[in-house]
Design a protein around this motif. Structure first.
Motif, short mmCIF file in Angstrom:
data_model
loop_
_atom_site.label_atom_id
_atom_site.label_comp_id
_atom_site.label_asym_id
_atom_site.label_seq_id
_atom_site.Cartn_x
_atom_site.Cartn_y
_atom_site.Cartn_z
N LEU A 4 0.83 -1.21 0.00
CA LEU A 4 0.00 0.00 0.00
C LEU A 4 0.86 1.26 0.00
O LEU A 4 0.50 2.27 -0.63
CB LEU A 4 -0.94 -0.01 1.20
N GLU A 5 2.01 1.23 0.69
CA GLU A 5 2.94 2.36 0.67
C GLU A 5 3.42 2.62 -0.76
O GLU A 5 3.46 3.76 -1.22
CB GLU A 5 4.15 2.09 1.57
N LYS A 6 3.75 1.54 -1.45
CA LYS A 6 4.22 1.66 -2.83
C LYS A 6 3.11 2.17 -3.74
O LYS A 6 3.33 3.04 -4.59
CB LYS A 6 4.72 0.31 -3.32
N ASP A 7 1.90 1.64 -3.53
CA ASP A 7 0.76 2.09 -4.35
C ASP A 7 0.45 3.56 -4.10
O ASP A 7 0.07 4.30 -5.01
CB ASP A 7 -0.48 1.24 -4.03
N LEU A 8 0.59 3.97 -2.83
CA LEU A 8 0.31 5.36 -2.48
C LEU A 8 1.24 6.31 -3.20
O LEU A 8 0.83 7.34 -3.73
CB LEU A 8 0.43 5.54 -0.96
N GLU A 9 2.52 5.95 -3.21
CA GLU A 9 3.51 6.81 -3.87
C GLU A 9 3.25 6.83 -5.37
O GLU A 9 3.28 7.88 -6.01
CB GLU A 9 4.92 6.30 -3.58
N GLY A 10 2.96 5.66 -5.95
CA GLY A 10 2.66 5.58 -7.38
C GLY A 10 3.91 5.66 -8.23
O GLY A 10 4.72 6.58 -8.08
N THR A 11 4.09 4.70 -9.12
CA THR A 11 5.25 4.73 -10.01
C THR A 11 5.03 5.79 -11.09
O THR A 11 3.90 6.21 -11.33
CB THR A 11 5.44 3.36 -10.69
N PRO A 12 6.11 6.24 -11.73
CA PRO A 12 5.94 7.18 -12.85
C PRO A 12 4.98 6.65 -13.91
O PRO A 12 4.19 7.41 -14.48
CB PRO A 12 7.36 7.33 -13.40
#
Length: 630
Positions: free
Chosen positions: A373-381
């Protein structure tokens, strides 16, 4: 360029929000009889504010009573700025604090503080009121807000407040009307002779009178028959406006507050969403795992359960939590939307935050899910580029940089990778779009064409202009043209002049009517130039009016017949034979009398036939003679 904005008027009950709104706009926003009798606002009220020629501003006056907090949240959802109203004779009160929390969670950063009823208190007390307010708003988005002392009855401070509003709105970026249209509905009613009318604030995009949009989560297609902004008819509604829409194709009972009108496919109806939640400082009662909650998102209010992945109880104290909300009913949302969570009983605000993922799945308890969820929150380019292309449909590289928040180098590198992987495509004029958008458009078009062919088997296809019109609210025209051209090139659809059809479709007589229509064609062939009125011939075969018109159009458009006049058509082969016969039987120059002797028909049929030859450039008429041109 004129910008449109919506401002909320928030604060504790009886602190003068409605009176201040009236003083600014000359409109009483308490419209319900119960509101006037009880002297409190129950539903949000709306009024236009004119302070600058380049600004169209709507004020939303929201209820201040704790019992109507749900109406307050629905009212402030989607606003661009807010005026927090605090009465000078009472100062900060419970609903002042709760409204502050809600506005903070909704990400409202442009704000003013209006201290009302200043004529009721001594001048020296106003400093204490200001000090009290400044202490209360410390650490919130209101911390540096301008504070204006006003009295709505005497008019004191109103000019200062208006100039402060103007200054505040200068700092608000104008909403971009290029995005996909979205309007969360907060009011539904009927108007005698008009039918169903809905109101709401346009979050994104634009809508034109006559356009079709989709009502979610019901998945119903409706038409915007008429549009109004503050009771004034308009041809178009754009982001930031307070808009009323007269809907065609749906009854009032099929629409409710919380439903959303959209023009694009990427808005989803989801009953499970991943969220980033920030809690209030002082939750009175701990919230247990799978505890019952009420989600306020846009104008929707839905019950559900909260699911934690790193704890079993949410204790008091301000904190950030990544979790999931599983709802009893679907809501319409997308990544980045703001929400409020409240406890149904005992009633209190738990917190608010941002939607991370929509229409998601169930996860296991533990750190692995939190990391995800942390990774999804940040969002990839790549995620960011996909998000902006889903919203705007196609963009230039500089526009992608602007809307995604990526640097130019990040966008360049990511687009290159996405082009190589086929997750983005470049179209004309260095515009980028998503292959998924093309697939969605073509699939929907093919479904539409299949239905069209079943209803109108005699037609060559659907008119291209009609397809462009139907989809203009969802896709830019240039992108639609590209999608159609690509579909034709890939042989997914085909084009015949201005008509678009399925690749394997050929116009044909409708099932069950084949023999009767063949009889009409045979009669035309048999009659030659001496035809009966087409309607008469068709009625002899008991063709209904709609099929009669369809058959006539089919014969003309497919070159199987030639129009003589409004009532008669000729068989194409009969016309070709008559032309050959006349050409062989006359000289290069001939008269009407000579043509009559060759063809042996009366002037009733001969004159239209000769005029047809002229129109088709087979002959040219000069006075009483005609000359063969080819």
């Amino acid at each position: 360029m004129k910008h449109t904005y919506t401002i909320g008027m928030a604060g504790h009950i009886d602190h003068g929000k409605t009176t201040l709104t009236k003083a600014l706009t000359d409109i009483d926003t308490d419209r319900l009889q119960e509101e006037k009798e009880r002297n409190i606002s129950i539903e949000p009220g709306f009024a236009p504010l004119s302070i600058h020629e380049e600004m169209d501003i709507s004020i939303i006056d929201v209820p201040g009573h704790e019992r109507f907090i749900r109406q307050m949240i629905a009212g402030v959802a989607g606003i661009d700025g807010v005026i927090l109203v605090v009465a000078a004779d009472e100062g900060v009160m419970p609903q002042t604090r709760e409204h502050l929390e809600i506005l903070s969670f909704l990400g409202i950063t442009h704000s003013l503080i209006a201290v009302t009823k200043v004529d009721r208190v001594e001048e020296e007390l106003l400093e204490l009121v200001e000090e009290d307010i400044r202490e209360e708003v410390q650490g919130t988005p209101f911390e540096h807000a301008d504070l204006v002392f006003v009295d709505s009855l005497s008019g004191k401070g109103l000019d200062h407040l208006k100039s402060s509003i103007q200054e505040m709105m200068k700092g608000v970026p104008g909403r971009d009307p290029k995005g996909a249209f979205r309007l969360p509905i907060d009011q539904v009613f009927t108007v005698h002779g008009q039918g169903t009318v809905v109101r709401g604030t346009v979050y994104e995009g634009r809508i034109a009178e006559g356009e079709t949009v989709k009502l979610l989560p019901a998945q119903k297609t409706v038409r915007a028959r008429q549009l109004q902004v503050h009771k004034q008819p308009v041809r178009e509604g754009i982001a930031g406006q307070r808009l009323a829409i007269n809907l065609g194709g749906i009854d009032k009972e099929e629409v409710e507050r919380g439903d959303v009108l959209v023009s694009a496919d990427h808005y989803v109806s989801a009953d499970t969403i991943d969220v980033e939640l920030t809690t209030v400082d002082g939750i009175k009662f701990p919230l247990k795992q799978r505890g019952y909650i009420k989600l306020h998102l846009g104008t929707a209010e839905v019950y559900g359960k909260i699911v934690f992945f790193d704890r079993n109880v949410l204790e008091a104290g301000k904190k950030r939590v990544l979790c999931q909300v599983r709802l009893d009913e679907p809501v319409v949302t997308k990544r980045g939307d703001r929400f409020i969570l409240r406890r149904p009983t005992p009633v209190e605000t738990i917190g608010g935050g941002m939607v991370i993922n929509t229409d998601t799945q169930k996860y296991k308890f533990g750190q692995e899910t939190i990391d995800k969820l942390e990774k999804d929150l940040e969002g990839t380019p790549e995620d960011r580029i996909k998000d902006v292309l889903l919203e705007y449909k196609w963009l230039r590289k500089d526009e992608i940089v602007k809307h995604s928040g990526l640097t130019a180098d990040e966008a360049e590198e990511t687009l290159s990778l996405m082009l190589g992987g086929g997750t983005v495509i470049e179209v004309k004029d260095q515009m980028f779009t998503l292959p998924d958008l093309f697939d969605n458009f073509i699939n929907r078009l093919r479904e539409s064409l299949e239905t069209f062919h079943a209803s109108y088997p005699l037609r060559a296809g659907k008119n291209k202009s009609e397809i462009l019109q139907e989809n203009k609210g969802t896709y830019p025209k240039g992108l639609l043209e590209h999608f159609l051209d690509s579909g034709i090139q890939k042989e997914l659809i085909k084009r015949n002049n201005q008509y678009i059809s399925l690749q394997n479709f050929t116009p044909h007589f409708p099932k069950g009517w084949e023999s009767r229509m063949e009889n009409v064609v045979t009669a035309l062939q048999r009659e030659g130039l001496l035809v009966s009125p087409f309607e008469e011939t068709a009625r002899e075969q008991s063709l209904p009016d709609d099929l009669m018109k369809e058959l006539r159009q089919y014969l003309l458009e497919n070159g199987k017949a030639v129009p003589m006049d409004d009532k008669h058509i000729w068989d194409q082969e009969a016309v070709s034979e008559a032309k050959r016969k006349l050409r062989d039987g006359t000289n290069e120059v001939f008269t009407l009398q000579e043509a009559k002797e060759v063809l042996g028909v009366t002037r009733k049929y001969l004159v239209p036939f000769l005029e047809w030859l002229d129109n088709e450039k087979w002959t040219a008429r000069k006075d009483k003679e005609r000359t063969w041109l080819k």
